[in-house]
Design an enzyme around this catalytic site. Structure first.
Site, PDB file in Angstrom:
ATOM      1  CG  HIS A 123      29.993  -2.133 -25.895  1.00 26.34           C
ATOM      2  ND1 HIS A 123      31.116  -1.601 -26.479  1.00 26.34           N
ATOM      3  CD2 HIS A 123      30.292  -2.309 -24.581  1.00 26.34           C
ATOM      4  CE1 HIS A 123      32.048  -1.448 -25.562  1.00 26.34           C
ATOM      5  NE2 HIS A 123      31.576  -1.871 -24.400  1.00 26.34           N
TER       6      HIS A 123
ATOM      7  CB  CYS B 255      30.830   1.234 -23.561  1.00 29.64           C
ATOM      8  SG  CYS B 255      32.360   0.984 -22.672  1.00 29.64           S
TER       9      CYS B 255
ATOM     10  CG  ASN C  86      35.262  -2.558 -24.141  1.00 27.65           C
ATOM     11  OD1 ASN C  86      34.924  -1.587 -24.824  1.00 27.65           O
ATOM     12  ND2 ASN C  86      34.714  -2.833 -22.971  1.00 27.65           N
TER      13      ASN C  86
HETATM   14  O1  UT7 Z   1      32.362  -1.845 -21.780  1.00 25.47           O
HETATM   15  C1  UT7 Z   1      31.809  -2.321 -20.590  1.00 25.47           C
HETATM   16  C2  UT7 Z   1      32.934  -2.600 -19.666  1.00 25.47           C
HETATM   17  N1  UT7 Z   1      33.211  -3.840 -19.133  1.00 25.47           N
HETATM   18  C3  UT7 Z   1      32.634  -5.047 -19.297  1.00 25.47           C
HETATM   19  O2  UT7 Z   1      31.709  -5.278 -20.007  1.00 25.47           O
HETATM   20  C4  UT7 Z   1      33.242  -6.136 -18.485  1.00 25.47           C
HETATM   21  C5  UT7 Z   1      32.219  -7.041 -17.861  1.00 25.47           C
HETATM   22  N2  UT7 Z   1      32.860  -8.096 -17.060  1.00 25.47           N
HETATM   23  C6  UT7 Z   1      33.589  -9.081 -17.620  1.00 25.47           C
HETATM   24  O3  UT7 Z   1      33.729  -9.158 -18.834  1.00 25.47           O
HETATM   25  C7  UT7 Z   1      34.143 -10.143 -16.706  1.00 25.47           C
HETATM   26  O4  UT7 Z   1      33.586  -9.968 -15.418  1.00 25.47           O
HETATM   27  C8  UT7 Z   1      35.699 -10.143 -16.591  1.00 25.47           C
HETATM   28  C9  UT7 Z   1      36.286 -10.549 -17.919  1.00 25.47           C
HETATM   29  C10 UT7 Z   1      36.210  -8.782 -16.170  1.00 25.47           C
HETATM   30  C11 UT7 Z   1      36.126 -11.177 -15.550  1.00 25.47           C
HETATM   31  O5  UT7 Z   1      35.641 -12.453 -15.924  1.00 25.47           O
HETATM   32  P1  UT7 Z   1      34.846 -13.350 -14.877  1.00 25.47           P
HETATM   33  O6  UT7 Z   1      34.522 -14.607 -15.551  1.00 25.47           O
HETATM   34  O7  UT7 Z   1      33.723 -12.528 -14.325  1.00 25.47           O
HETATM   35  O8  UT7 Z   1      35.945 -13.613 -13.793  1.00 25.47           O
HETATM   36  P2  UT7 Z   1      35.804 -13.454 -12.226  1.00 25.47           P
HETATM   37  O9  UT7 Z   1      35.932 -12.018 -11.840  1.00 25.47           O
HETATM   38  O10 UT7 Z   1      34.614 -14.225 -11.725  1.00 25.47           O
HETATM   39  O11 UT7 Z   1      37.095 -14.205 -11.748  1.00 25.47           O
HETATM   40  C12 UT7 Z   1      37.230 -15.630 -11.928  1.00 25.47           C
HETATM   41  C13 UT7 Z   1      38.683 -15.972 -11.594  1.00 25.47           C
HETATM   42  C14 UT7 Z   1      39.200 -15.299 -10.336  1.00 25.47           C
HETATM   43  O12 UT7 Z   1      40.096 -16.202  -9.709  1.00 25.47           O
HETATM   44  P3  UT7 Z   1      39.617 -17.110  -8.469  1.00 25.47           P
HETATM   45  O13 UT7 Z   1      39.183 -16.135  -7.418  1.00 25.47           O
HETATM   46  O14 UT7 Z   1      38.522 -17.944  -8.986  1.00 25.47           O
HETATM   47  O15 UT7 Z   1      40.863 -17.860  -8.123  1.00 25.47           O
HETATM   48  C15 UT7 Z   1      39.977 -14.136 -10.856  1.00 25.47           C
HETATM   49  O16 UT7 Z   1      40.977 -13.713  -9.970  1.00 25.47           O
HETATM   50  O17 UT7 Z   1      39.504 -15.521 -12.657  1.00 25.47           O
HETATM   51  C16 UT7 Z   1      40.563 -14.710 -12.121  1.00 25.47           C
HETATM   52  N3  UT7 Z   1      40.913 -13.717 -13.120  1.00 25.47           N
HETATM   53  C17 UT7 Z   1      41.845 -13.939 -14.049  1.00 25.47           C
HETATM   54  N4  UT7 Z   1      42.608 -14.995 -14.318  1.00 25.47           N
HETATM   55  C18 UT7 Z   1      43.450 -14.905 -15.372  1.00 25.47           C
HETATM   56  C19 UT7 Z   1      40.415 -12.462 -13.283  1.00 25.47           C
HETATM   57  N5  UT7 Z   1      41.002 -11.868 -14.324  1.00 25.47           N
HETATM   58  C20 UT7 Z   1      41.904 -12.764 -14.813  1.00 25.47           C
HETATM   59  C21 UT7 Z   1      42.814 -12.728 -15.870  1.00 25.47           C
HETATM   60  N6  UT7 Z   1      43.568 -13.828 -16.111  1.00 25.47           N
HETATM   61  N7  UT7 Z   1      42.953 -11.645 -16.675  1.00 25.47           N
END
Ligand code: UT7
Length: 339
Positions: free
Chosen positions: A258, A118, A288
């Site tokens: 980004h 990215c 993204n």
């Molecule tokens: O271009 C560069 C590439 N990528 C990035 O910049 C991405 C960087 N990371 C992120 O933006 C975030 O880490 C994500 C958006 C991918 C995830 O958000 P988060 O706030 O870090 O969520 P998490 O991984 O801490 O998960 C929190 C909860 C989990 O459930 P439990 O274990 O608390 O029950 C996940 O399973 O949210 C759940 N979860 C979702 N729930 C609904 C993860 N993805 C989703 C979803 N919908 N799409």
């Protein structure tokens, strides 16, 4: 070749191409276990654009490039070099830059692709600007083009809600004195490569029925690791590039980051102690788009009147590699260019 003292490359034209098809969060919620509310709150995206099955990176990139060339008011024969930043090239070779060179009949242009995840557009801007500054080339086309939908695992709710398609392009030409790309800082930490990758399809792990069945041809991400990295990389790269330009954060009129996650941009704003009004955000509508996100946001900033002649602008990105980069520009309105 004589190197003109102090010559800087400036952005003489900008163009974008966004696919027509809009994919909403509600539609995604019918595909994976997610919701509009979760995606809006945790990421900030409402909808994104998805390419047609027949569209590849060069199709979007060529349209964006043609628009940037038109905006700059240069002739196709004047383009000396095409650099395409992409993680989703049409083919591993020939380069997508060569395909765009052919589509647009840029018959005097050299062409190559650049892979920096990215951060690709900022890397390509850095590379392209050096060709202009050295006097080797006068007109360089820099394109960020992605069709991430083709490498997305549509059953993985952590990634499929983020990724999108699009392209953005700029034309670099010599800037008027005091204007243009003042400084660039790039960085990489290859030890973090495992956090964001597409494992199969290269010489390490060529495609087999087994790799396809295991979806190793799709993008994989450790979201939390990338998030932790991003909230540090975005402000630090911006500050380092500003320092290299002899400027401070108080000088910045607009940061064009980004577009990965609104919370990443908010965290960067807090670390930089800058108000959110100084950050260009359009990920709510486009998600993204990897190396296309910065030029797409730059184009919108220009179209919506958020860029004034003389403004100090920071273009900052982070991504797979891991990589990061920031370019500091003194904005010269393309209409007001004298060179
Ligand atoms: O271009 C560069 C590439 N990528 C990035 O910049 C991405 C960087 N990371 C992120 O933006 C975030 O880490 C994500 C958006 C991918 C995830 O958000 P988060 O706030 O870090 O969520 P998490 O991984 O801490 O998960 C929190 C909860 C989990 O459930 P439990 O274990 O608390 O029950 C996940 O399973 O949210 C759940 N979860 C979702 N729930 C609904 C993860 N993805 C989703 C979803 N919908 N799409």
């Amino acid at each position: 070749m004589i190197v003109p003292t102090g010559l800087k490359a400036g952005i003489a034209g900008v163009g974008v191409c966004l696919p027509d098809r809009v994919l909403t969060n509600d539609e995604l919620a019918t595909m994976v276990d997610t919701s509009d509310a979760w995606i809006r709150e945790r990421v900030g995206v409402r909808e994104r654009r998805i390419a047609d099955a027949a569209q590849a990176a060069s199709d979007l990139g060529a349209v964006a490039a043609a628009r940037a060339i038109g905006h700059a008011g240069v002739a196709a024969e004047e383009v000396d070099l095409v650099i395409v930043a992409t993680a989703t090239p049409d083919t591993l070779f020939p380069a997508t830059a060569c395909i765009i060179q052919d589509k647009l009949r840029l018959k005097n242009a050299a062409a190559f692709d650049l892979a920096a995840g990215c951060s690709g557009f900022v890397y390509a801007l850095a590379a392209g600007s050096r060709f202009v500054e050295s006097g080797l080339y006068r007109t360089v086309l820099v394109v960020g083009a992605e069709v991430l939908s083709k490498v997305t695992d549509w059953s993985d709710r952590e990634t499929c809600i983020l990724l999108a398609d699009g392209a953005g392009a700029v034309v670099l030409r010599p800037a008027a004195p005091g204007y243009g790309i003042l400084a660039v800082k790039l960085g990489a930490d290859g030890s973090g490569g495992r956090y964001l990758r597409r494992p199969a399809g290269g010489s390490r792990l060529p495609h087999t029925l087994k790799t396809l069945a295991a979806k190793l041809d799709k993008l994989q991400m450790d979201g939390q690791e990338v998030f932790r990295f991003a909230i540090k990389a975005l402000p630090e790269a911006t500050l380092q590039a500003l320092a290299a330009a002899g400027l401070g954060k108080e000088d910045v009129a607009l940061v064009i980051p980004h577009q990965a996650n609104r919370r990443i941009i908010e965290a960067a704003a807090r670390r930089l102690e800058l108000p959110m009004e100084k950050f260009m955000i359009n990920l709510d509508r486009y998600g993204n788009t990897s190396s296309a996100s910065v030029p797409i946001a730059l184009h919108e900033a220009l179209e919506s009147g958020r860029l004034q002649d003389g403004d100090i602008v920071a273009l900052t990105a982070f991504g797979a590699g891991l990589t990061w980069g920031s370019a500091i520009l003194r904005w010269q309105s393309p209409a007001g260019r004298t060179t």
